[in-house]
Design a protein around this motif. Structure first.
Motif, mmCIF file in Angstrom:
data_model
loop_
_atom_site.group_PDB
_atom_site.id
_atom_site.type_symbol
_atom_site.label_atom_id
_atom_site.label_comp_id
_atom_site.label_asym_id
_atom_site.label_seq_id
_atom_site.Cartn_x
_atom_site.Cartn_y
_atom_site.Cartn_z
ATOM 1 N N ARG A 223 0.810 -1.216 0.000
ATOM 2 C CA ARG A 223 0.000 0.000 0.000
ATOM 3 C C ARG A 223 0.848 1.272 0.000
ATOM 4 O O ARG A 223 0.344 2.350 -0.303
ATOM 5 C CB ARG A 223 -0.949 -0.008 1.189
ATOM 6 N N ALA A 224 2.118 1.147 0.336
ATOM 7 C CA ALA A 224 3.001 2.322 0.301
ATOM 8 C C ALA A 224 3.166 2.855 -1.119
ATOM 9 O O ALA A 224 3.584 4.005 -1.315
ATOM 10 C CB ALA A 224 4.371 1.963 0.880
ATOM 11 N N LEU A 225 2.843 2.034 -2.128
ATOM 12 C CA LEU A 225 2.945 2.479 -3.519
ATOM 13 C C LEU A 225 1.747 3.305 -3.972
ATOM 14 O O LEU A 225 1.803 3.932 -5.026
ATOM 15 C CB LEU A 225 3.087 1.263 -4.448
ATOM 16 N N LEU A 226 0.673 3.301 -3.204
ATOM 17 C CA LEU A 226 -0.537 4.001 -3.632
ATOM 18 C C LEU A 226 -0.295 5.487 -3.920
ATOM 19 O O LEU A 226 -0.810 6.011 -4.913
ATOM 20 C CB LEU A 226 -1.640 3.830 -2.582
ATOM 21 N N PRO A 227 0.475 6.207 -3.092
ATOM 22 C CA PRO A 227 0.740 7.611 -3.450
ATOM 23 C C PRO A 227 1.475 7.763 -4.775
ATOM 24 O O PRO A 227 1.173 8.677 -5.553
ATOM 25 C CB PRO A 227 1.581 8.118 -2.276
ATOM 26 N N ASN A 228 2.447 6.897 -5.054
ATOM 27 C CA ASN A 228 3.136 6.948 -6.349
ATOM 28 C C ASN A 228 2.154 6.819 -7.498
ATOM 29 O O ASN A 228 2.237 7.537 -8.504
ATOM 30 C CB ASN A 228 4.175 5.828 -6.457
ATOM 31 N N LEU A 229 1.212 5.883 -7.355
ATOM 32 C CA LEU A 229 0.245 5.634 -8.422
ATOM 33 C C LEU A 229 -0.764 6.773 -8.529
ATOM 34 O O LEU A 229 -1.117 7.208 -9.633
ATOM 35 C CB LEU A 229 -0.473 4.309 -8.167
ATOM 36 N N ALA A 230 -1.222 7.286 -7.388
ATOM 37 C CA ALA A 230 -2.209 8.365 -7.404
ATOM 38 C C ALA A 230 -1.619 9.635 -8.011
ATOM 39 O O ALA A 230 -2.258 10.303 -8.839
ATOM 40 C CB ALA A 230 -2.714 8.634 -5.985
ATOM 41 N N VAL A 231 -0.389 9.977 -7.624
ATOM 42 C CA VAL A 231 0.237 11.186 -8.159
ATOM 43 C C VAL A 231 0.524 11.009 -9.645
ATOM 44 O O VAL A 231 0.383 11.951 -10.442
ATOM 45 C CB VAL A 231 1.526 11.509 -7.377
ATOM 46 N N ASN A 232 0.908 9.799 -10.043
ATOM 47 C CA ASN A 232 1.145 9.517 -11.464
ATOM 48 C C ASN A 232 -0.111 9.794 -12.286
ATOM 49 O O ASN A 232 -0.054 10.373 -13.374
ATOM 50 C CB ASN A 232 1.569 8.055 -11.621
ATOM 51 N N LEU A 233 -1.261 9.400 -11.757
ATOM 52 C CA LEU A 233 -2.531 9.638 -12.444
ATOM 53 C C LEU A 233 -2.831 11.134 -12.545
ATOM 54 O O LEU A 233 -3.211 11.637 -13.607
ATOM 55 C CB LEU A 233 -3.647 8.907 -11.689
ATOM 56 N N LEU A 234 -2.652 11.862 -11.445
ATOM 57 C CA LEU A 234 -2.952 13.292 -11.444
ATOM 58 C C LEU A 234 -2.077 14.054 -12.429
ATOM 59 O O LEU A 234 -2.550 14.905 -13.182
ATOM 60 C CB LEU A 234 -2.767 13.863 -10.035
ATOM 61 N N VAL A 235 -0.778 13.733 -12.444
ATOM 62 C CA VAL A 235 0.147 14.443 -13.326
ATOM 63 C C VAL A 235 -0.152 14.127 -14.789
ATOM 64 O O VAL A 235 -0.124 15.025 -15.652
ATOM 65 C CB VAL A 235 1.596 14.084 -12.962
ATOM 66 N N ALA A 236 -0.455 12.870 -15.095
ATOM 67 C CA ALA A 236 -0.792 12.512 -16.477
ATOM 68 C C ALA A 236 -2.039 13.257 -16.945
ATOM 69 O O ALA A 236 -2.127 13.666 -18.110
ATOM 70 C CB ALA A 236 -0.996 10.999 -16.589
ATOM 71 N N ALA A 237 -2.997 13.455 -16.049
ATOM 72 C CA ALA A 237 -4.213 14.191 -16.410
ATOM 73 C C ALA A 237 -3.875 15.632 -16.792
ATOM 74 O O ALA A 237 -4.406 16.175 -17.766
ATOM 75 C CB ALA A 237 -5.207 14.157 -15.252
ATOM 76 N N VAL A 238 -2.988 16.267 -16.023
ATOM 77 C CA VAL A 238 -2.602 17.646 -16.325
ATOM 78 C C VAL A 238 -1.907 17.720 -17.687
ATOM 79 O O VAL A 238 -2.190 18.609 -18.502
ATOM 80 C CB VAL A 238 -1.685 18.203 -15.222
ATOM 81 N N MET A 239 -0.998 16.784 -17.952
ATOM 82 C CA MET A 239 -0.265 16.816 -19.219
ATOM 83 C C MET A 239 -1.191 16.555 -20.403
ATOM 84 O O MET A 239 -1.021 17.137 -21.479
ATOM 85 C CB MET A 239 0.874 15.797 -19.200
ATOM 86 N N MET A 240 -2.185 15.683 -20.223
ATOM 87 C CA MET A 240 -3.109 15.396 -21.317
ATOM 88 C C MET A 240 -3.929 16.628 -21.673
ATOM 89 O O MET A 240 -4.287 16.835 -22.838
ATOM 90 C CB MET A 240 -4.041 14.244 -20.923
#
Length: 421
Positions: A223-240
């Motif tokens: 579960r420690a990876l969840l922030p990595n995955l959540a932030v990855n999603l947010l940043v990809a949304a901004v770039m798109m």
């Protein structure tokens, strides 16, 4: 005999895996993995430019022809986690070779497709192969690089991924008038075979870690990876959002022609190519925690600048904002991927690479749908909207994007998450 704890066994396994990577490391294996990532990105973007020609040649409406693009993206998104899990279980080199073979077969079938249905099916097969290539290139690059150069390896993948995205429209636009849309797929077949040969000839052999009874795709997920995955999603949304909102604003509010708007939008991918590898070097030198923070702060600043500067300085303001936003994205990518993959034991790297790819793809879709909806809500119909309305829509969209980047920054701070230094 000394007792060995499960943690020590994992550490020894990871050390053996890294040792194998360094033993077979060097320019050759990294070039093989970079080519696999390049092809996956190229397959994403090269067909877009051919959509009008496909509609004309195959006598199909544009709405149906768009399936040529969406079939590839959907198959890629749905396959990434399975691809990583299979790599962990069966051996990453073996599964990568299978993925390259699948990509080559799908590409060949696309070049020979007699009609639209066959072309869409072939693109789905191509997308499944691309999922394997994208995920396992990242996991194997981590293994090949060894512990001291993970950031540079992740930066290199960021560079070649951006290069593939840029090359798609450029090569497609150059070849399409000369020899038709089938040439776009014929071009990829020998490249896929070259990558397959390099994979088999240059990457070290490895064995998978068999799944224990009842161990599925997400068994033992940290579960420690969840922030990595959540932030990855947010940043990809901004770039798109830069790709979906940008064309409407540049042509409708700044009154650029389509070719001029394309040149302005190419600034972002060009900066991605230039900043990818240096970003990875900074991660190796300073550690992922500092670079992750710097990347997210720069990305938030760039998004805020994109909301405000174009309305004040026109095209120059838009370019300055991209010059902040894009390097921030590459800093983030190199640091986030390094942080997520750095200390993983054998048997988990492929799965985590797949989860990173999944979160990124979901973020791209969220950016296109969610931030696109914010833009439309603020500007009205983007095709008919006035320059003032489009400027208002751009401002609200990227102020929202800046907010998402700041949320991502908060998610990487304790108590939510402790980024590895």
């Amino acid at each position: 005999m000394d007792k060995v704890t499960p943690g020590a066994r994992d550490a020894r396994a990871a050390g053996a895996q890294d040792g194998a990577g360094r033993g077979g490391g060097g320019a050759g294996p990294m070039a093989a993995l970079a080519l696999a990532m390049l092809l996956a990105a190229l397959g994403t973007s090269i067909a877009n430019v051919a959509l009008p020609a496909l509609a004309q040649d195959l006598h199909a409406p544009f709405a149906r022809v768009q399936a040529v693009v969406t079939a590839y993206l959907a198959a890629l998104t749905l396959s990434v986690v399975v691809a990583g899990w299979l790599g962990d279980r069966l051996g990453m080199r073996r599964v990568l070779a299978a993925g390259l073979s699948l990509f080559a077969l799908g590409t060949l079938a696309a070049a020979l497709a007699p009609g639209l249905a066959g072309l869409v099916a072939a693109r789905a097969v191509q997308g499944m192969g691309a999922a394997v290539m994208m995920v396992l290139a990242m996991a194997l690059m981590r293994q090949t690089a060894g512990a001291g150069a993970v950031g540079r390896a992740m930066g290199l993948l960021g560079t070649v991924s951006a290069l593939g995205t840029v090359l798609g429209p450029v090569l497609g636009g150059a070849l399409l008038p000369l020899s038709g849309w089938r040439t776009l797929f014929w071009l990829q077949v020998p490249l896929a075979l070259l990558a397959l040969g390099m994979t088999l000839g240059l990457l070290p052999r490895g064995r998978g870690v068999p799944a224990r009874p009842g161990q599925g795709l997400f068994a033992g997920f940290d579960r420690a990876l969840l922030p990595n995955l959540a932030v990855n999603l947010l940043v990809a949304a901004v770039m798109m959002a830069t790709l979906t909102v940008g064309p409407f604003y540049l042509t409708g509010a700044l009154h650029l022609t389509a070719p001029q708007a394309g040149l302005v939008m190419a600034v972002g991918p060009a900066l991605s190519i230039l900043s990818g590898f240096p970003s990875g070097r900074l991660v190796d030198r300073l550690g992922p925690a500092r670079v992750l923070t710097a990347g997210l702060m720069l990305l938030a600043t760039g998004a805020a600048a994109l909301a405000l500067l174009p309305g004040l300085a026109g095209v120059a303001g838009y370019v300055v904002a991209l010059a902040l936003l894009t390097p921030g994205y590459q800093l983030f990518q190199a640091a986030n991927n390094t942080s997520a993959l750095a200390d993983l034991p054998e048997g988990r790297r492929g799965t985590v690479s797949g989860l990173l790819a999944l979160s990124r793809n979901l973020g791209l879709m969220a950016g296109a749908a969610g931030l696109g909806a914010v833009f439309a809500l603020a500007a009205g119909d983007p095709v008919q909207a006035s320059a003032a309305a489009l400027t208002h829509g751009l401002r609200l969209t990227f102020l929202t994007g800046a907010g998402l980047a700041l949320i991502g920054l908060a998610l990487t701070r304790p108590p939510w998450h402790k980024v590895r230094a």
